[in-house]
Design a protein around this motif. Structure first.
Motif, short mmCIF file in Angstrom:
data_model
loop_
_atom_site.label_atom_id
_atom_site.label_comp_id
_atom_site.label_asym_id
_atom_site.label_seq_id
_atom_site.Cartn_x
_atom_site.Cartn_y
_atom_site.Cartn_z
N THR A 69 0.85 -1.30 0.12
CA THR A 69 0.19 -0.04 -0.06
C THR A 69 0.88 1.11 -0.12
O THR A 69 0.57 2.09 -0.98
N ILE A 70 1.90 1.33 0.88
CA ILE A 70 2.70 2.22 1.18
C ILE A 70 3.46 2.77 -0.20
O ILE A 70 3.80 3.92 -0.65
N SER A 71 4.14 1.47 -0.65
CA SER A 71 5.02 1.66 -1.83
C SER A 71 4.12 2.15 -2.97
O SER A 71 4.51 3.20 -3.73
N ILE A 72 3.00 1.75 -3.52
CA ILE A 72 2.13 2.11 -4.39
C ILE A 72 1.81 3.53 -4.36
O ILE A 72 1.84 4.24 -5.28
N ALA A 73 1.31 3.78 -3.06
CA ALA A 73 0.91 5.10 -2.86
C ALA A 73 2.01 6.25 -3.07
O ALA A 73 1.89 7.41 -3.64
N ALA A 74 3.09 5.86 -2.70
CA ALA A 74 4.24 6.81 -2.77
C ALA A 74 4.83 7.09 -4.12
O ALA A 74 4.74 8.32 -4.69
N MET A 93 1.89 9.07 -6.09
CA MET A 93 2.12 10.23 -5.58
C MET A 93 3.02 11.12 -6.50
O MET A 93 2.99 12.34 -6.71
N VAL A 94 4.14 10.54 -6.57
CA VAL A 94 5.20 10.93 -7.34
C VAL A 94 4.97 11.46 -8.84
O VAL A 94 5.15 12.58 -9.51
N VAL A 95 4.31 10.39 -9.54
CA VAL A 95 3.84 10.56 -11.01
C VAL A 95 2.51 11.80 -10.83
O VAL A 95 2.64 12.77 -11.64
N ALA A 96 1.91 11.60 -9.58
CA ALA A 96 0.60 12.63 -9.58
C ALA A 96 1.15 13.97 -9.58
O ALA A 96 0.71 15.04 -10.36
N ILE A 97 2.23 14.16 -8.61
CA ILE A 97 2.91 15.49 -8.47
C ILE A 97 3.39 16.18 -9.82
O ILE A 97 3.11 17.29 -10.05
N GLY A 134 -2.36 4.25 -13.23
CA GLY A 134 -3.81 4.78 -13.13
C GLY A 134 -4.01 5.85 -11.96
O GLY A 134 -4.74 6.86 -12.16
N LEU A 135 -3.52 5.52 -10.73
CA LEU A 135 -3.48 6.18 -9.48
C LEU A 135 -2.93 7.65 -9.99
O LEU A 135 -3.48 8.70 -9.42
N GLY A 136 -1.77 7.63 -10.45
CA GLY A 136 -1.07 8.77 -10.90
C GLY A 136 -1.85 9.76 -11.75
O GLY A 136 -1.98 11.09 -11.44
N LEU A 137 -2.36 9.12 -12.66
CA LEU A 137 -2.97 9.94 -13.77
C LEU A 137 -4.32 10.69 -13.07
O LEU A 137 -4.75 11.84 -13.23
N ASN A 138 -5.11 9.74 -12.32
CA ASN A 138 -6.17 10.24 -11.72
C ASN A 138 -6.16 11.39 -10.69
O ASN A 138 -6.74 12.41 -10.67
N GLN A 139 -4.99 11.24 -9.88
CA GLN A 139 -4.76 12.15 -8.81
C GLN A 139 -4.04 13.38 -9.35
O GLN A 139 -4.32 14.36 -8.64
N GLY A 140 -3.19 13.12 -10.36
CA GLY A 140 -2.69 14.19 -11.10
C GLY A 140 -3.59 15.09 -11.66
O GLY A 140 -3.34 16.47 -11.55
N ALA A 141 -4.66 14.69 -12.16
CA ALA A 141 -5.85 15.64 -12.63
C ALA A 141 -6.43 16.56 -11.57
O ALA A 141 -6.43 17.56 -11.58
N TYR A 142 -6.54 15.79 -10.47
CA TYR A 142 -7.05 16.71 -9.20
C TYR A 142 -6.21 17.62 -8.67
O TYR A 142 -6.34 18.72 -8.72
N ALA A 193 -2.34 13.41 -0.72
CA ALA A 193 -1.67 12.29 -0.41
C ALA A 193 -2.51 11.33 0.49
O ALA A 193 -2.45 10.11 0.18
N ILE A 194 -3.24 11.67 1.25
CA ILE A 194 -4.08 11.03 1.98
C ILE A 194 -5.19 10.41 1.09
O ILE A 194 -5.60 9.26 1.14
N GLU A 195 -5.71 11.11 0.25
CA GLU A 195 -6.55 10.72 -0.67
C GLU A 195 -5.90 9.46 -1.65
O GLU A 195 -6.47 8.40 -1.77
N THR A 196 -4.72 9.74 -1.92
CA THR A 196 -4.10 8.53 -2.76
C THR A 196 -3.76 7.23 -1.82
O THR A 196 -4.05 6.05 -2.54
N VAL A 197 -3.37 7.42 -0.63
CA VAL A 197 -3.24 6.34 0.16
C VAL A 197 -4.71 5.50 0.42
O VAL A 197 -4.64 4.20 -0.06
#
Lengths: 204, 217
Positions: A2-7, A10-14, A74-82, A133-137
């Protein structure tokens, strides 16, 4: 997991958030429009649908992503849009006086951006990125549905093997709280910092 | 396997059946969250410490854990406690429990936007608490929160695919079933994405218009 995927996501998203957020304010119409389509596409559909498209639909077109890459992308693209909205609104929030002052000093556009707008905008962005970041986790729970064994996935399989429904879910909840509580404290700290900074700049 | 419009058209009726369930779940969850959020904000403003602490703890736990886990909790734990409700009922309950924490925050912001003078004036006129909230504070607080609630409605709509994980056959669940039966993945999932876009993008544009209009007044 969970932590590794979230981290990683998050890098991709930022990275995406900064590129897109700036593109939204670009002077070129086409760049602005491309960025807008990306943001609307990923904010307008469900993350779960996006993950399924990446994992099940892309292979049909010859792009075969490993589950983990699909999840991070997927997570990066989604959270990146937000995140791009956070970047955009923070830049919009810098008072025009600052930009006018830079122009009065005849600073080039690039320097104005790097030395004057960005440092101020980043402080405004900090708390929102903490929340992101919390949302991503929390969003990583969804990748259990494209076969990645993270926290929620283990919770579900533990129930099948032990039958201790309540105990297992209570532990899963506690595990998520344990990951997100430090992040929450960080957000509070960043909010205080940003608040100080805003008051200071107002006081001048 | 190329995208076949023929096949896409043939599965559209099935997907739209699922979309009806999606809409029911969204509005059910929204209604539940409106009420739940109200209860939470009353608890947060209450003078009784245990109620306040309960509300704060509840909001903290819900905010920091995924909706999917909360749905699993409702779906798997309630039957253990002897409560059986349908999967859709569990989904609506889960969405309500989750979003009520956000709604209580929205209400709080709405109430905070009403100027203090209005509270003082209502008190000075000796209005009863119910009358003060129904006639003075409520109508003023509701205006700024409407677009925010609209945003959450769109957000909830996009979260409903999670209900497929607890066996609710809504839009996404239908698509999963079709994909499982026919081994065709691109049409069902791309169609679902398209249906989501067709519904949620115009909605967010309307809300954005409302927001800018609301700010002008």
């Amino acid at each position: 997991m969970t932590i590794s995927i979230a981290a990683q996501s998050m890098v991709v998203a930022i990275a995406l958030a900064f590129v897109t957020g700036m593109a939204r304010r670009s002077s070129s119409r086409i760049i602005r429009q491309v960025a807008l389509v990306y943001v609307e596409l990923f904010r307008g559909t469900s993350l779960l649908v996006q993950l399924f498209v990446l994992y099940f639909v892309l292979p049909i077109y010859g792009i075969r992503l490993p589950a983990e890459v699909a999840a991070i992308l997927g997570l990066g693209l989604n959270q990146g849009a937000y995140g791009s909205e956070i970047v955009r609104s923070a830049i919009d929030n810098i008072s025009t006086g600052q930009i006018e002052a830079a122009r009065a000093l005849s600073l080039p556009r690039i320097i104005t951006f790097w030395k004057i707008i960005l440092p101020q905008a980043v402080i405004i962005m900090l708390p929102s990125f903490g929340n992101l970041a919390i949302e991503t986790v929390k969003a990583t729970a969804l990748v259990s549905l494209i076969t990645i064994p993270e926290l929620t996935f283990f919770g579900k399989s533990l129930i099948y093997s032990t039958g201790q429904t309540f105990l297992v879910w209570a532990s899963v909840v506690i595990a998520y709280l344990a990951i997100n509580t430090p992040l929450n404290l960080l957000v509070l700290w960043a909010e205080r910092k940003a608040g100080h900074y805003r008051e200071a700049s107002r006081g001048v | 396997m190329e995208f076949s419009f023929e096949f896409a058209r043939s599965i559209l009726p099935t997907l739209l059946q699922g979309a009806v369930i999606t809409v029911i779940a969204t509005f059910g969850g929204f209604a539940g969250a409106l009420v739940g959020g109200g209860i939470l904000s009353v608890f947060l403003r209450s003078n009784i410490a245990p109620l306040r602490i309960f509300a704060i703890g509840y909001i903290y736990c819900i905010r920091n854990t995924p909706l999917l886990v909360q749905l699993y909790l409702v779906f798997y734990v309630l039957p253990d406690m002897g409560i059986t409700i349908s999967a859709l009922g569990c989904g609506i309950l889960g969405l309500s429990l989750h979003y009520s924490t956000f709604f209580s925050e929205v209400y709080r912001a709405g109430i905070a936007s009403v100027s203090r003078g209005q509270f003082e004036a209502a008190d000075a006129l000796g209005l009863h608490t119910t009358k003060k909230w129904m006639l003075v504070i409520g109508p003023q607080a509701i205006k700024p929160i409407l677009p925010v609630l609209g945003n959450y409605l769109v957000g909830m709509f996009k979260e409903t695919p999670l209900l497929a994980a607890i066996t609710v056959v809504e839009l996404f669940g239908k698509a999963q079933n079709i994909a499982g039966q026919t081994y065709r993945y691109n049409e069902p999932y791309l169609m679902v994405a398209l249906i989501f876009l067709i519904i949620s993008v115009p909605c967010s544009f309307v809300i954005r218009k409302l927001e800018t209009n609301g700010n002008r007044h």
